[in-house]
Design a protein around this motif. Structure first.
Motif, short mmCIF file in Angstrom:
data_model
loop_
_atom_site.label_atom_id
_atom_site.label_comp_id
_atom_site.label_asym_id
_atom_site.label_seq_id
_atom_site.Cartn_x
_atom_site.Cartn_y
_atom_site.Cartn_z
N UNK A 3 38.14 65.06 56.01
CA UNK A 3 37.78 66.42 56.40
C UNK A 3 36.49 66.42 57.21
N UNK A 4 35.55 65.56 56.85
CA UNK A 4 34.30 65.46 57.59
C UNK A 4 34.55 65.03 59.03
N UNK A 5 35.48 64.09 59.24
CA UNK A 5 35.75 63.58 60.58
C UNK A 5 36.56 64.58 61.40
N UNK A 6 37.64 65.10 60.84
CA UNK A 6 38.50 66.00 61.61
C UNK A 6 37.91 67.40 61.72
N UNK A 7 37.22 67.85 60.67
CA UNK A 7 36.68 69.21 60.58
C UNK A 7 37.75 70.24 60.94
N UNK A 8 38.95 69.94 60.46
CA UNK A 8 40.10 70.81 60.73
C UNK A 8 40.99 70.80 59.50
N UNK A 9 41.33 71.96 58.99
CA UNK A 9 42.07 72.06 57.74
C UNK A 9 43.45 71.43 57.85
N UNK A 10 44.18 71.75 58.89
CA UNK A 10 45.55 71.26 59.03
C UNK A 10 45.58 69.76 59.27
N UNK A 11 44.75 69.31 60.20
CA UNK A 11 44.75 67.88 60.53
C UNK A 11 44.28 67.04 59.33
N UNK A 12 43.30 67.54 58.60
CA UNK A 12 42.83 66.77 57.45
C UNK A 12 43.91 66.69 56.38
N UNK A 13 44.71 67.76 56.22
CA UNK A 13 45.78 67.73 55.23
C UNK A 13 46.80 66.64 55.57
N UNK A 14 47.26 66.63 56.82
CA UNK A 14 48.30 65.66 57.17
C UNK A 14 47.76 64.24 57.24
N UNK A 15 46.49 64.09 57.55
CA UNK A 15 45.89 62.76 57.45
C UNK A 15 45.79 62.32 56.00
N UNK A 16 45.49 63.27 55.11
CA UNK A 16 45.45 62.94 53.69
C UNK A 16 46.82 62.49 53.20
N UNK A 17 47.87 63.18 53.63
CA UNK A 17 49.21 62.76 53.19
C UNK A 17 49.53 61.36 53.68
N UNK A 18 49.05 61.01 54.89
CA UNK A 18 49.25 59.65 55.38
C UNK A 18 48.49 58.63 54.56
N UNK A 19 47.27 58.97 54.17
CA UNK A 19 46.46 58.08 53.33
C UNK A 19 47.11 57.93 51.96
N UNK A 20 47.60 59.04 51.42
CA UNK A 20 48.22 58.99 50.11
C UNK A 20 49.52 58.20 50.12
#
Length: 647
Positions: free
Chosen positions: A440-457
């Motif tokens: 979230x700190x890097x993207x500073x975007x709610x939607x993008x951080x969510x889908x990046x989190x799903x990729x990490x998970x």
């Protein structure tokens, strides 16, 4: 009636019944040795102790048993003190510390500051009595820089803490045991002896056979089969699931073998499908590794339609040096699977639009739940409670999440709640907020951080599953690597009841998030996301850290408690670039070993089954050869630009 009792409890029930019927308490002391210390398991009490006591062989009502009791039970000495010194002279060390609020895994220590009104298990409650008829096996080990210790296993697999003989006496104890049982060396482990009744028909073995005990080898694999979870986290780490096929059950005939008698059955390392990690692995020197500069070019890697033309080259550069912060927002979305590497700029616009709609549909699901509905949904209510608590304690030192009513905290909360809708089976588990906050700190975007989190998970979701099977497997794999790299360090950790490597649990769970600075974690994670040079590179990171601390651990002769405390205090003191160089050097060192054990190859992804070796080229080997060449060329060459023509 007593079928559910463990052997120790059953023995005491038998003795008690005899006492009640006879009115007497028959007691015959056969053997006694002072200076035998019991190292209590951290998961069983609020305080870790090293308790001095007596080991005895006792006949009670004609039933022989092996018993341990603390000194205080005999009234000969003061109650046992914490952190007794290794020479058996006692002494106390104040190593308690208060970690404050953290989830169970967060502080790599089981030592908690003693709080008022919290009962601590007394040393007398650790006393045990094991009937010799229920003794299945024992292992005697000797660490070259430390003391002897003995590990017992019952036929039911119930764990007993290792017994540390500060003043010697293991040989005398084993000699006394042979009055009642036969001790036969296991063909699977030179230090492991299986116990048989004297009337079992097994040929008695002379006591001289016990001289074959050595300083190396593996832990008790039999207990792992009975209870892999307790075994993995109880100090018996160097076992793997495929040991099951190689183990003989207790009732199977046991054969012994000496180098002078080749007619007897082969040793384990000669058996197909079975391999021991021993001190005999000859590893060459570690290659010199050079780190590069952060990737600072992006447009040069895109064709006219915005398609990435050089995915592998980008990954190599990221692995070698990370990414310049200004480019992270874009490249992380590729590394974490939000955007396919072969997508065009137009396709990525469409993906973002679709993913945005999908995200807010899921967000509406939990936002629209009324208080009355939530009162009837304990699972959702529990997720929300955990998230709200953890969000308020996640990276508050970072300006993006600091202060009250910070919008960053709101985004952190909302993304995690939405993830519960996306993956309701897993929901929210403590630690996931640590994975999201850097994204979230890097993207500073709610939607993008969510889908990046799903990729990490997708990479680490198994770490958070309730069964903890993935975490157990990773700790086993880590022990396999460490045994091949540094068997002396493994023996030392075993001697201090730390062979399970449980102090690495937090490292592996959230990929070292608490061990490095926030900025270093951004670099470390993007390096790991490349999946170079192997998918288990995070285990090599752990090996690199442990190797960097070996002299401190062994040289200072740390015990179980101080090992945990020392590892915990490494937080924010590790140099990331040194750790990365060490991890890559370890990988190349293992890769270049011509006789690398199969188990190690499997962990590193280097193993190719013999039947498919000719048909399937080893792509992992070619990747490693490129990394090896790149490390030798130096950082400047590794950071050379790659234009649209490379593919």
């Amino acid at each position: 009636m007593h079928r559910s009792l463990n052997p120790c409890s059953l023995y005491m029930v038998q003795v008690q019944l005899l006492r009640e019927t006879s009115g007497v308490q028959p007691h015959k002391l056969i053997f006694e040795k002072e200076g035998v210390y019991l190292h209590t398991n951290a998961k069983r009490s609020n305080q870790d102790t090293s308790i001095p006591g007596f080991i005895r062989i006792v006949e009670r009502a004609g039933l022989p048993a092996l018993e341990w009791s603390p000194l205080e039970d005999d009234g000969r000495n003061a109650p046992a003190v914490l952190y007794s010194k290794k020479d058996g002279d006692g002494g106390e060390e104040d190593t308690n510390f208060d970690p404050g609020y953290e989830p169970d895994w967060a502080v790599i220590s089981t030592v908690k500051k003693e709080r008022e009104h919290v009962p601590v298990k007394s040393s007398g409650q650790w006393a045990f009595s094991l009937p010799l008829s229920e003794l299945y096996s024992l292992r005697r080990s000797r660490f070259s820089l430390g003391r002897n210790f003995l590990v017992l296993t019952s036929r039911g697999g119930h764990p007993l803490p290792p017994l540390h003989f500060h003043r010697g006496g293991t040989r005398e104890l084993l000699r006394a045991l042979q009055r009642y049982i036969i001790l036969d060396p296991s063909p699977l482990d030179g230090r492991l002896f299986l116990a048989y009744p004297q009337d079992s028909g097994t040929l008695p073995q002379s006591f001289d056979r016990l001289q074959f005990l050595d300083d190396g080898g593996n832990d008790l694999v039999s207990r792992f089969i009975h209870d892999p979870y307790a075994t993995t986290f109880g100090g018996f780490s160097k076992v793997t699931n495929f040991f099951r096929a190689a183990l003989r059950p207790p009732e199977s005939p046991i054969h012994t073998r000496t180098p002078q008698d080749p007619s007897l059955p082969p040793q384990p390392d000669e058996e197909p499908g079975f391999e021991l990690i021993t001190c005999g692995v000859e590893l060459g020197p570690k290659p010199d590794v050079t780190r590069g500069q952060p990737l600072d070019k992006w447009e040069e890697f895109l064709d006219s339609e915005g398609r990435v033309t050089c995915k592998e080259k980008i990954k190599e550069l990221v692995f070698r040096g990370g990414i310049t912060h200004s480019l992270r927002k874009e490249i992380w979305k590729f590394l974490l699977g939000f955007y396919p590497w072969n997508s065009t700029a137009k396709e990525r616009e469409d993906i973002l639009r679709v993913k945005t709609d999908e995200y807010f549909r899921m967000k509406v699901q939990w936002k629209s739940v009324s208080e009355e509905q939530e009162m009837r949904n304990s699972l959702l209510r529990g997720y929300r409670s955990l998230i709200e608590r953890d969000v308020n304690r996640t990276d508050r030192h970072n300006t993006f999440f600091s202060g009250n009513d910070n919008p960053g905290l709101t985004l952190l909360h909302d993304v995690l709640m939405t993830y519960c809708m996306y993956n309701f089976d897993l929901g929210y588990v403590q630690g996931m907020s640590d994975l999201l906050s850097p994204i979230l700190f890097v993207t500073q975007n709610e939607v993008e951080s969510f889908w990046c989190l799903t990729g990490f998970m997708e990479l680490v979701h198994q770490n958070f599953e309730e069964s903890q099977e993935a975490m157990k497997q990773q700790l086993l794999q880590l022990s396999i690597l460490l045994k091949a790299l540094d068997p002396e360090l493994c023996d030392f950790l075993d001697s201090q009841d730390s062979g399970s490597l449980c102090f690495c649990f937090r490292w592996l769970l959230i990929w070292f998030k608490r061990e490095f600075s926030f900025e270093d974690i951004l670099t470390l994670w993007e390096v790991l996301w490349t999946r170079l040079p192997c998918e288990n590179f995070h285990l090599l990171i752990a090996c690199s850290i442990l190797e960097s601390q070996r002299e401190e651990l062994i040289g200072s002769n740390h015990d179980f408690n101080t090992i945990l405390k020392h590892i915990n205090e490494l937080t924010m003191k590790l140099d990331l670039q040194s750790v990365l160089r060490g991890a890559e050097a370890i990988y190349l060192q293992l890769f270049l070993c011509k006789e690398l054990p199969v188990m190690v190859k499997q962990v590193l992804g280097l193993y190719v089954p013999p039947s498919s070796e000719e048909e399937s080229p080893d792509s992992q080997a070619s990747e490693t050869q490129r990394l090896l060449s790149q490390s030798q060329e130096g950082a400047a060459a590794s950071n050379s630009a790659c234009g649209p023509s490379c593919s």
